[in-house]
Motif scaffolding. Structure first.
Motif, PDB file in Angstrom:
ATOM      1  N   GLU A 130     -30.415  41.033 -32.422  1.00 48.39           N
ATOM      2  CA  GLU A 130     -29.325  39.790 -31.182  1.00 48.39           C
ATOM      3  C   GLU A 130     -29.769  38.254 -32.225  1.00 48.39           C
ATOM      4  N   GLU A 232     -30.129  51.798 -38.740  1.00 45.98           N
ATOM      5  CA  GLU A 232     -29.408  50.334 -37.960  1.00 45.98           C
ATOM      6  C   GLU A 232     -29.938  49.040 -38.674  1.00 45.98           C
ATOM      7  N   HIS A 236     -26.926  47.006 -39.059  1.00 47.58           N
ATOM      8  CA  HIS A 236     -26.796  45.967 -38.674  1.00 47.58           C
ATOM      9  C   HIS A 236     -26.304  45.881 -37.481  1.00 47.58           C
ATOM     10  N   LYS A 237     -26.515  47.610 -36.736  1.00 44.40           N
ATOM     11  CA  LYS A 237     -25.576  47.838 -35.752  1.00 44.40           C
ATOM     12  C   LYS A 237     -26.523  48.877 -35.004  1.00 44.40           C
ATOM     13  N   GLN A 354     -31.323  42.057 -23.749  1.00 47.11           N
ATOM     14  CA  GLN A 354     -30.569  43.083 -23.968  1.00 47.11           C
ATOM     15  C   GLN A 354     -29.968  44.209 -23.044  1.00 47.11           C
ATOM     16  N   ARG A 357     -28.771  47.820 -24.644  1.00 46.93           N
ATOM     17  CA  ARG A 357     -29.499  48.437 -24.530  1.00 46.93           C
ATOM     18  C   ARG A 357     -30.187  49.127 -23.233  1.00 46.93           C
TER      19      ARG A 357
END
Length: 364
Positions: A130, A232, A236-237, A354, A357
């Protein structure tokens, strides 16, 4: 002669089972063989998981910087939570460069105050992803993946399922060493396999057999999570960021095609299959998702995303993959980039970076 209660500013009183009389625990015996948490100076709060708050702290005896994890006891009336007992028992036995080290257990001034003293790691991968200005290179991704696989191979050889692998549970030291952390949901397994609750593993990393209600769990569920983590890091995601179990299953089907008895024997007999209306999607779209990835890389991802858990790649299989032997070769851990210790500069309430998440954590 002074009574123990007179010299102890915070006496602990216990009731005898034999005669129901109350007595004071002498100060010198209060902690048994455990040290007091007062020997640790809390520097800042660095995280909060399902099972406790984590602080960066200094051991005043050795001057070492450690991670101090406070065990949650909010709703416990019958002693230490079973998840914490499992974590302590497992981590005291496990010793591997890619597994977080539990140094000792220390206690506070109350019986319900318990802390785990862990080796300190500068970052967790979720925070890094992040906050990094540029993503990891493929060589760096391979370095991270190999370390994860070595740690996981060690766990599986010791008959331990982690059951909650995700980027926020992978820590990184300032020397580029990756360590698997948070063993609150980890379980030992044996043969024959015993039924376990299917509501484990954070939703985005949860294997399809768990989503469909399998009663038995194998190392394959950890390997599915490895596939999600590798994808991931490469993309990059997050690969499969579902907002609900129904959406999660649909995202998996969109990516890999609709499962059937031919590719996954026993699929139609899974307990929750009838609760899902699966779209008809005959194609595997991994190649379209990772157009730039080599054939060896796609082959590795496909092996990690096998619907049939019996055919899914093991950690040992992955370590021998040709993907890690082709260019760009994995970089050495000590050549991994270093990062500002951003989480140590945050004010305590700002730790929850986060939020998205954390909103999709599985209910335990």
């Amino acid at each position: 002669m002074e009574n123990a209660a007179d010299t102890d500013p915070d006496p602990i009183k216990l009731k005898s089972i034999k005669n129901n009389r109350t007595f004071t625990v002498p100060q010198k015996h209060r902690f048994g063989n455990c040290r007091s948490v007062k020997e640790f100076e809390k520097l800042n709060r660095i995280g909060e998981g399902t099972y406790g708050i984590v602080y960066r702290a200094r051991d005043t005896r050795s001057d070492d910087i450690v991670a101090l994890k406070k065990v949650r006891m909010d709703k416990e009336k019958d002693g230490i939570p079973i998840s914490s007992l499992r974590e302590i028992t497992l981590l005291l036995k496990l010793r591997h460069p890619n597994i977080v080290e539990l140094k000792e257990v220390v206690v506070g001034s109350h019986l319900e105050s318990l802390f785990l003293v862990m080796s300190y790691c500068e970052q967790d991968l979720a925070s890094l992803l992040e906050n990094m200005p540029t993503p990891f290179s493929e060589a760096q991704v391979k370095c991270i993946a190999l370390q994860l696989l070595r740690g996981l191979d060690y766990l599986h050889l010791n008959f331990i399922l982690h059951r909650d692998l995700k980027v926020s549970n992978l820590l990184m030291t300032d020397k580029g060493c990756v360590k698997i952390a948070d063993f609150g949901l980890a379980r030992c397994y044996g043969i024959p396999l015993q039924p376990m609750t299917p509501r484990v593993v954070t939703l985005w990393y949860r294997a399809p057999e768990l989503l469909l209600g399998t009663k038995t769990q194998t190392t394959a569920l950890d390997m599915w999570a490895v596939g999600c983590i590798l994808a991931e890091l490469l993309a990059h995601k997050p690969l499969l960021p579902g907002g609900s179990e129904i959406q999660q299953v649909d995202l998996i089907v969109q990516l890999l095609g609709t499962p059937n008895e031919n590719i996954w024997p026993g699929f139609t007999r899974l307990p929750l299959v009838g609760q899902y209306s699966l779209r008809k999607q005959p194609y595997n779209n991994l190649k379209n998702k990772f157009t730039w990835l080599s054939d060896a890389g796609l082959r590795l991802l496909n092996l990690l995303f096998m619907y049939n858990p019996l055919r899914r790649a093991t950690a040992k299989d992955c370590l021998e993959s040709s993907y890690f032997k082709e260019k760009p070769l994995p970089c050495e851990a000590d050549l991994m980039p270093t990062f500002p210790h951003h989480r140590n500069k945050r004010a305590a309430p700002a730790v929850e970076s986060q939020s998205k998440r954390n909103k999709v954590l599985a209910s335990r």
